[in-house]
Design a protein around this motif. Sequence first.
Motif, PDB file in Angstrom:
ATOM      1  N   GLN A 244       0.827  -1.208   0.000  1.00 47.89           N
ATOM      2  CA  GLN A 244       0.000   0.000   0.000  1.00 47.89           C
ATOM      3  C   GLN A 244       0.865   1.263   0.000  1.00 47.89           C
ATOM      4  O   GLN A 244       0.551   2.243  -0.679  1.00 47.89           O
ATOM      5  N   HIS A 245       1.963   1.205   0.739  1.00 49.56           N
ATOM      6  CA  HIS A 245       2.872   2.355   0.770  1.00 49.56           C
ATOM      7  C   HIS A 245       3.476   2.602  -0.616  1.00 49.56           C
ATOM      8  O   HIS A 245       3.537   3.754  -1.076  1.00 49.56           O
ATOM      9  N   LEU A 246       3.897   1.531  -1.273  1.00 53.06           N
ATOM     10  CA  LEU A 246       4.492   1.675  -2.602  1.00 53.06           C
ATOM     11  C   LEU A 246       3.479   2.219  -3.609  1.00 53.06           C
ATOM     12  O   LEU A 246       3.814   3.064  -4.447  1.00 53.06           O
ATOM     13  N   GLN A 247       2.248   1.726  -3.528  1.00 53.55           N
ATOM     14  CA  GLN A 247       1.211   2.180  -4.458  1.00 53.55           C
ATOM     15  C   GLN A 247       0.964   3.684  -4.359  1.00 53.55           C
ATOM     16  O   GLN A 247       0.550   4.316  -5.338  1.00 53.55           O
ATOM     17  N   GLY A 248       1.249   4.254  -3.202  1.00 55.28           N
ATOM     18  CA  GLY A 248       1.033   5.680  -3.018  1.00 55.28           C
ATOM     19  C   GLY A 248       2.201   6.543  -3.476  1.00 55.28           C
ATOM     20  O   GLY A 248       2.108   7.774  -3.453  1.00 55.28           O
ATOM     21  N   LEU A 249       3.303   5.915  -3.895  1.00 52.31           N
ATOM     22  CA  LEU A 249       4.486   6.669  -4.306  1.00 52.31           C
ATOM     23  C   LEU A 249       4.459   6.943  -5.805  1.00 52.31           C
ATOM     24  O   LEU A 249       4.164   6.049  -6.605  1.00 52.31           O
ATOM     25  N   GLU A 250       4.810   8.159  -6.171  1.00 51.26           N
ATOM     26  CA  GLU A 250       4.845   8.529  -7.592  1.00 51.26           C
ATOM     27  C   GLU A 250       5.873   7.687  -8.338  1.00 51.26           C
ATOM     28  O   GLU A 250       5.678   7.326  -9.498  1.00 51.26           O
ATOM     29  N   THR A 251       6.977   7.343  -7.664  1.00 45.99           N
ATOM     30  CA  THR A 251       8.029   6.551  -8.318  1.00 45.99           C
ATOM     31  C   THR A 251       7.523   5.158  -8.697  1.00 45.99           C
ATOM     32  O   THR A 251       7.944   4.596  -9.706  1.00 45.99           O
ATOM     33  N   TRP A 252       6.639   4.579  -7.903  1.00 52.35           N
ATOM     34  CA  TRP A 252       6.063   3.268  -8.236  1.00 52.35           C
ATOM     35  C   TRP A 252       4.995   3.416  -9.311  1.00 52.35           C
ATOM     36  O   TRP A 252       4.932   2.615 -10.255  1.00 52.35           O
ATOM     37  N   GLN A 253       4.161   4.407  -9.176  1.00 54.98           N
ATOM     38  CA  GLN A 253       3.072   4.619 -10.139  1.00 54.98           C
ATOM     39  C   GLN A 253       3.598   4.860 -11.547  1.00 54.98           C
ATOM     40  O   GLN A 253       2.967   4.482 -12.528  1.00 54.98           O
ATOM     41  N   ARG A 254       4.782   5.453 -11.651  1.00 52.03           N
ATOM     42  CA  ARG A 254       5.340   5.833 -12.936  1.00 52.03           C
ATOM     43  C   ARG A 254       5.575   4.633 -13.842  1.00 52.03           C
ATOM     44  O   ARG A 254       5.277   4.657 -15.022  1.00 52.03           O
ATOM     45  N   ASN A 255       6.104   3.545 -13.280  1.00 53.20           N
ATOM     46  CA  ASN A 255       6.441   2.378 -14.099  1.00 53.20           C
ATOM     47  C   ASN A 255       5.926   1.061 -13.522  1.00 53.20           C
ATOM     48  O   ASN A 255       6.341  -0.005 -13.968  1.00 53.20           O
ATOM     49  N   GLY A 256       5.060   1.134 -12.537  1.00 52.58           N
ATOM     50  CA  GLY A 256       4.490  -0.089 -11.986  1.00 52.58           C
ATOM     51  C   GLY A 256       5.494  -1.020 -11.356  1.00 52.58           C
ATOM     52  O   GLY A 256       5.295  -2.244 -11.337  1.00 52.58           O
ATOM     53  N   GLY A 257       6.595  -0.457 -10.839  1.00 50.59           N
ATOM     54  CA  GLY A 257       7.595  -1.291 -10.181  1.00 50.59           C
ATOM     55  C   GLY A 257       8.675  -1.817 -11.089  1.00 50.59           C
ATOM     56  O   GLY A 257       9.579  -2.526 -10.646  1.00 50.59           O
TER      57      GLY A 257
END
Length: 527
Positions: free
Chosen positions: A224-237
């Motif tokens: 959930q924390h990662l999903q809220g980060l712009e860096t994760w949202q940018r490329n889906g991990g």
Amino acid sequence: RKPPLTAIPTFPHQATQPALPSHQGHHPLPPIHRTMWIPLVGLLLGASVSCKAQDLCGGFKINVVDIPKPSLPVRRNASESHWDLWDHAYTGTKEPEGFGRAARSAKDPSEGGTVQQGTIPGIAGLPCSSIKINHDGHHLCRYLQNLGMGNLDRSISGASVFDTWQFSLDWFVHRYIYNNCYEADPAKADLFFIPLPLTVLMYGVRYKEYGKEQAGSYVQSVKQHLQGLETWQRNGGKDHLIVVSRTVRDYHDDKWGAELTTFRNGDPFWSQTNIFSIEGPFRKHRLVNMPYPSFLHPRSDADVDQWLGIIGKARRHRHRKAFLLAGNRRCREKLIAMCLEDSVACDYFDAVPGVSQASVGMYSNMVELHTKYTFALQPAGDTPTRRGFFDSLLAGAIPIIFDCFADPRKSTELSGRERDRRYSLSYARFFGESPEENLCWVEKYALVAANEEDAFRIIHEIDDETIRQLQKNIAEVIPSLLYWDPREGIDAATTSQKYASQNPIARALRGIRNHTSFQGLHHPDPL
């Protein structure tokens, strides 16, 4: 590679530099004004930093994602930690730390043990004495010492041998990034390391420090924390990295790691994340399998050269002899029996300390064994690979592994049932090999036997020239197996020019950079 600053050539002033005769067609070198040195030095420093990033970090600037620390129960009598492996500011001590544990007593009947010397480490906010790793009550304290290298066992011919835990890969990667590749600003980073403490969670649940629901809840909170980060949202991990310090097989849906932590290879959430591990399937392009962490952790080229000299001069007086260092499992009974019967070709030692007269004891004793024998029999363990294979290589003993290249579908318990996780496939990408073109590449560094009888035939029949060539190949690959001392960064400009860029983490990071999967050309890829 640019020369170090000490090697910058100096240019004398023109007044003291005579011009060449005009008939030679040359002109005198123009003087370099002192004000020009500032930008020149800046350019050289920038080139040095760029070179280090490319050689040691795969060209990446790596941000360590600030994930929440687990709020898990702590053992009632656990000692308070003096430092935490996750703490970027803590860089260890110059002198090796040691951790000792007192014997159990009636006053301390639980896991007990008290610190006899050294500081008490922690990881992810959890004190080491609250994390057991086996049924005997041993905990992580002695392995977390010296920033994850473990206790200093002793010295072998002047080289320090550490009691390093074989499942500590994530610790080494974490500290390596802090020391060599760290970018504090996520906006400037292009790779993001997620320090998910999977091994700590797994063992904590297994030995009932906390429940699987608590561990699973923590993994879910990280997602959930990662999903809220712009860096994760940018490329889906896709530009993120996780380290699985045990084999990826442990986190299949039906395996114990997944059951205890809820972290599953098949979870779509992680389907594009890059993974470092110690064993896994070759055909998963976002996975790089790396050597098991072992006993030697150099600080400089001189340390590596010292060790190469030690094993090069080692008196392997048992020139035609192998040793077998393994626990007595049902699948190894025949191999152990043949070793005990053929005393000319083999000596047997029990890998479990104190179980029999053949027990070796401390890890450093096992290391020293490797320097006294020419060959080391390496049957499969719980999975096809084992750390002993890399211990053998590092100590200059030729491993004898079990496989059948003529019929790759054939398997035995000595080779491991999971074909795509055997040495020739699991580590092909790390060693820059293509098993489709050459399945037998591992024969550069090891002898391959089809079964027990074949292994002993090889020992008796191998010629001296083959032994010498294998030993030469092994010496050349050793720098690629060494995880460097995590207490300080690698100085690739001065003391570590020869070997630093060959270390396993640097090689793995370059593997991510060079593979098309990182460049956005792959689809979700469950392991």
